[in-house]
Design a protein around this motif. Structure first.
Motif, mmCIF file in Angstrom:
data_model
loop_
_atom_site.group_PDB
_atom_site.id
_atom_site.type_symbol
_atom_site.label_atom_id
_atom_site.label_comp_id
_atom_site.label_asym_id
_atom_site.label_seq_id
_atom_site.Cartn_x
_atom_site.Cartn_y
_atom_site.Cartn_z
ATOM 1 N N LEU A 104 0.816 -1.218 0.000
ATOM 2 C CA LEU A 104 0.000 0.000 0.000
ATOM 3 C C LEU A 104 0.851 1.269 0.000
ATOM 4 N N GLY A 105 2.154 1.094 0.145
ATOM 5 C CA GLY A 105 3.020 2.269 0.194
ATOM 6 C C GLY A 105 2.956 2.959 1.548
ATOM 7 N N LEU A 106 2.305 2.298 2.526
ATOM 8 C CA LEU A 106 2.235 2.906 3.858
ATOM 9 C C LEU A 106 3.554 2.686 4.604
ATOM 10 N N ARG A 107 4.280 1.666 4.161
ATOM 11 C CA ARG A 107 5.581 1.437 4.787
ATOM 12 C C ARG A 107 6.664 1.398 3.738
ATOM 13 N N ASN A 108 7.786 2.057 4.018
ATOM 14 C CA ASN A 108 8.926 1.987 3.118
ATOM 15 C C ASN A 108 9.783 0.810 3.510
ATOM 16 N N LYS A 109 10.891 0.635 2.810
ATOM 17 C CA LYS A 109 11.833 -0.409 3.210
ATOM 18 C C LYS A 109 12.261 -0.132 4.656
ATOM 19 N N ILE A 110 12.257 -1.168 5.482
ATOM 20 C CA ILE A 110 12.647 -0.976 6.878
ATOM 21 C C ILE A 110 14.138 -0.670 6.931
ATOM 22 N N LYS A 111 14.507 0.340 7.710
ATOM 23 C CA LYS A 111 15.938 0.646 7.867
ATOM 24 C C LYS A 111 16.575 -0.390 8.785
ATOM 25 N N ASP A 112 17.832 -0.744 8.485
ATOM 26 C CA ASP A 112 18.404 -1.841 9.273
ATOM 27 C C ASP A 112 18.658 -1.461 10.735
ATOM 28 N N LYS A 113 18.667 -0.178 11.052
ATOM 29 C CA LYS A 113 18.826 0.180 12.463
ATOM 30 C C LYS A 113 17.478 0.107 13.210
ATOM 31 N N ASP A 114 16.393 -0.016 12.473
ATOM 32 C CA ASP A 114 15.070 -0.049 13.104
ATOM 33 C C ASP A 114 14.554 -1.457 13.368
ATOM 34 N N VAL A 115 15.406 -2.428 13.131
ATOM 35 C CA VAL A 115 14.920 -3.791 13.324
ATOM 36 C C VAL A 115 16.044 -4.679 13.862
ATOM 37 N N SER A 116 15.673 -5.561 14.771
ATOM 38 C CA SER A 116 16.643 -6.489 15.359
ATOM 39 C C SER A 116 16.367 -7.894 14.866
ATOM 40 N N LEU A 117 17.436 -8.630 14.726
ATOM 41 C CA LEU A 117 17.285 -10.053 14.402
ATOM 42 C C LEU A 117 17.477 -10.834 15.694
ATOM 43 N N SER A 118 16.569 -11.773 15.956
ATOM 44 C CA SER A 118 16.811 -12.617 17.126
ATOM 45 C C SER A 118 16.928 -14.070 16.722
ATOM 46 N N VAL A 119 17.773 -14.761 17.453
ATOM 47 C CA VAL A 119 17.871 -16.208 17.317
ATOM 48 C C VAL A 119 17.700 -16.805 18.709
ATOM 49 N N LYS A 120 17.164 -17.984 18.733
ATOM 50 C CA LYS A 120 16.826 -18.556 20.034
ATOM 51 C C LYS A 120 16.878 -20.078 19.987
ATOM 52 N N GLU A 121 17.142 -20.669 21.137
ATOM 53 C CA GLU A 121 17.025 -22.122 21.247
ATOM 54 C C GLU A 121 16.098 -22.459 22.400
ATOM 55 N N VAL A 122 15.318 -23.501 22.208
ATOM 56 C CA VAL A 122 14.516 -24.040 23.297
ATOM 57 C C VAL A 122 15.256 -25.282 23.779
ATOM 58 N N ILE A 123 15.668 -25.241 25.054
ATOM 59 C CA ILE A 123 16.581 -26.260 25.578
ATOM 60 C C ILE A 123 15.881 -27.079 26.659
ATOM 61 N N LYS A 124 15.800 -28.365 26.422
ATOM 62 C CA LYS A 124 15.038 -29.232 27.326
ATOM 63 C C LYS A 124 15.892 -29.725 28.499
ATOM 64 N N LEU A 125 15.260 -29.704 29.673
ATOM 65 C CA LEU A 125 15.901 -30.167 30.906
ATOM 66 C C LEU A 125 14.825 -30.713 31.834
ATOM 67 N N PRO A 126 15.191 -31.599 32.737
ATOM 68 C CA PRO A 126 14.180 -32.036 33.709
ATOM 69 C C PRO A 126 13.637 -30.832 34.482
ATOM 70 N N LYS A 127 12.317 -30.854 34.706
ATOM 71 C CA LYS A 127 11.622 -29.782 35.404
ATOM 72 C C LYS A 127 12.343 -29.341 36.684
ATOM 73 N N GLU A 128 12.704 -30.361 37.500
ATOM 74 C CA GLU A 128 13.304 -30.072 38.813
ATOM 75 C C GLU A 128 14.641 -29.340 38.658
ATOM 76 N N LYS A 129 15.380 -29.724 37.633
ATOM 77 C CA LYS A 129 16.664 -29.065 37.379
ATOM 78 C C LYS A 129 16.448 -27.579 37.127
#
Ligand SMILES: Cc1cc2nc3c(=O)[nH]c(=O)nc-3n(C[C@H](O)[C@H](O)[C@H](O)COP(=O)(O)OP(=O)(O)OC[C@H]3O[C@@H](n4cnc5c(N)ncnc54)[C@H](O)[C@@H]3O)c2cc1C
Ligand code: SF4
Ligand code: SF4
Lengths: 430, 91
Positions: free
Chosen positions: A167-192
């Motif tokens: 729609l032209g309501l948004r321009n190309k996002i500037k790279d300083k206006d956005v963060s990249l995240s990476v994540k891991e879900v790590i399994k462990l026994p509940k009690e630990k």
């Protein structure tokens, strides 16, 4: 729906923004079609993270009784890392939790089910290729295979919002206006998990991590406890990742292996790796969020308060306010930009714009002081504790003096704490 | 844990067509080749010999970082078709 391919409102995207828009419309008896590209709501989505009790309960009252929540957060921790040491602050509390950890795949799915129960029509496995325009006005959506029409479209398609861009309501996002995240879900026994984070069976911890491998960048690590997993990751500005030529998954490994982080996840098994963007440009990056027959909500409108780690709550609130505006427009049968501009006014009067405006310049200030914040402060904090606790042959006075000299040498610090530096300088001169 | 081990934790439904493409001529002139290191799924690899970008689109996490990071706006970026691409079981 009266006509098979025509409805009152189409909402694109079944994340927090879209689902609260859809449920708000359904509750007031309006026809609403909620479309989602995932096989079900949530299987394309990633966050940290926690949802916030008060604002979530405004849409889903007493959600904690039936929703798939992981843990009620009762401990908030900040880690300040150097390369091999850390200082940690913990805030612990009793009573009503103001945040819960959830998995998006389960949470989003549950939310959509509630919207369906209230009368919203849900179309998963449906990717909107583009919006259908008639004389420049949005009249519907095109999936490439089918076309659907509506009086109003609410765009809630997340941070990349290809539709707002169309729609032209948004321009190309500037790279300083956005963060990249990476994540891991790590399994462990509940009690630990409970032992390591000092929580009990149902309570949980949320941690923010500064410095160490993430130093000198607009970057923040996070760690959240789920029932039997830990979500560990970081987000960093794309401009900084470029500047330092960072390979995100290698940096994640460094964070996982930091001596102050490793003990929490030791012997855990990574069951999922993921990545997602966060719009972090704040107030100054918000595009025009309404036009004739169309409104934009949530991440698509860049409504994230990254100073306070809030996104889902602002998405839900903006989705609801867009829906309330749509209800009013439907009642008046006037879908013009001037009627829909009410959405912007509603946002301005809400916590969304108020908070984003409060932090209008905060990010720039943090950016300017990022070396102080992520390198010097952690170093000083660690050194302070070291002086406090180490018994050796160096006289304390020498240690204090060295520490203070080092402390005020750095402009980053002196500009952040001018008064403190002034006092310290006086002390040393004496 | 290397990137292949990380990616092996994920479920994908692989499409036969790529949802990502680049203009190799532009890549040839690109100095930094940011896509080749910023991508969290290691999708892009520059083939020096053939002067083409290898795009392992089937590993894409659909984050959008490459598209924003590429300064010459050289990445044609779409979401995979409905039902294709990555599926997060936790998120
Ligand atoms: C690593 C990370 C940690 C975070 N931690 C937190 C936290 O702890 N607390 C918090 O409140 N917020 C957090 N956030 C921010 C929060 O996740 C977002 O602000 C929030 O999800 C925005 O909601 P949304 O509905 O606008 O967008 P999304 O949740 O992104 O939803 C958009 C939906 O639209 C769908 N879609 C996109 N395009 C199309 C299309 N063309 N056709 C059909 N469907 C489409 C997507 O599949 C998706 O389901 C975090 C974000 C990240 C990345
Ligand atoms: S950053 Fe853009 S231009 Fe450069 S190599 Fe990658 S795709 Fe090509
Ligand atoms: S969208 Fe993300 S995961 Fe996919 S190719 Fe681009 S940077 Fe890599």
């Amino acid at each position: 729906m009266s006509n098979k391919n025509k409805t009152e409102v189409i909402v694109v995207g079944a994340g927090p923004a879209g689902v609260s828009a859809a449920i708000t419309l359904a509750r007031s008896g309006k026809e609403v079609l909620l479309v989602e590209r995932g096989d079900f709501a949530g299987d394309k989505n990633v966050f940290g993270g926690t949802i916030y009790t008060e604002q979530t309960a405004e849409i889903f009252p007493e959600f904690w009784k039936t929703a798939p929540i992981e843990r009620a957060v009762s401990s908030q921790k900040i880690f300040m890392l150097t390369d091999n040491s850390s200082v940690q602050f913990e805030y612990k509390y009793e009573g009503e939790a103001n945040a819960y950890t959830v998995y998006r795949s389960k949470w989003d799915k549950w939310c959509v089910l509630q919207a369906q129960k209230e009368g919203a029509f849900f179309a998963p496995k449906t990717l909107v290729k583009e919006l259908i325009l008639d004389n420049g006005k949005v009249v519907g959506i095109d999936t490439g295979m089918e076309k659907f029409y509506s009086d109003i479209v609410i765009i809630a398609d997340g941070v990349n919002s290809l539709l707002a861009k169309q729609l032209g309501l948004r321009n190309k996002i500037k790279d300083k206006d956005v963060s990249l995240s990476v994540k891991e879900v790590i399994k462990l026994p509940k009690e630990k998990i409970e032992d390591r984070f000092l929580i009990n069976e149902n309570t949980g911890a949320g941690c923010k991590i500064l410095g160490g491998p993430l130093k000198d960048m607009m970057a923040l690590g996070f760690m959240y406890t789920n029932k039997d997993t830990i979500s560990l990751g970081f987000s960093a500005g794309i401009d900084d990742l470029k500047k330092h030529k960072i390979i995100p998954y290698e940096l994640l490994e460094q964070l996982k292996n930091h001596p102050s982080i490793l003990p929490y996840i030791k012997n855990g098994v990574t069951v999922e790796y993921s990545s997602h963007l966060i719009p972090e440009g704040g107030f100054n990056s918000i595009p025009k969020i309404y036009d004739n027959r169309v409104m934009i909500a949530g991440d698509a409108a860049m409504l994230v308060n990254n100073v306070h780690f809030e996104g889902t709550n602002l998405a839900m609130l903006s989705g609801r306010l867009a829906a309330e505006t749509a209800i009013d427009a439907l009642n008046r049968q006037d879908f013009s930009a001037s009627v829909l501009s009410d959405y912007y006014k509603k946002l301005q009067n809400s916590i969304v714009m108020k908070d984003l405006e409060t932090h209008k310049n905060t990010i720039d200030v943090l950016r300017k002081n990022i070396h102080a914040l992520t390198s010097l402060y952690p170093e000083f904090a660690c050194e302070f504790f070291d002086i406090l606790t180490s018994a050796d042959s160096i006289p304390k006075k020498v240690k204090y003096n060295n520490f203070m000299k080092k402390f005020i040498k750095h402009k980053g610090i002196s500009s952040s704490f001018p008064l403190l530096v002034y006092v310290l300088e006086k002390c040393i001169k004496k | 844990m290397n990137i292949n081990e990380k990616l092996s934790t994920l479920k994908y439904n692989k499409d036969n067509e790529s949802h990502l493409s680049v203009d190799n001529d532009k890549c040839m002139r690109c100095k930094d080749k940011v896509c080749t290191y910023i991508c969290p799924a290691n999708v892009y690899e520059w083939n020096e010999e053939k002067c083409i970008m290898t795009i392992r689109y089937e590993n894409c996490l659909e984050c959008g970082a490459c598209k924003i990071a590429c300064e010459s706006e050289n990445i044609t970026w779409h979401y995979p078709k409905a039902q294709y691409g990555v599926k997060f079981k936790n998120g």
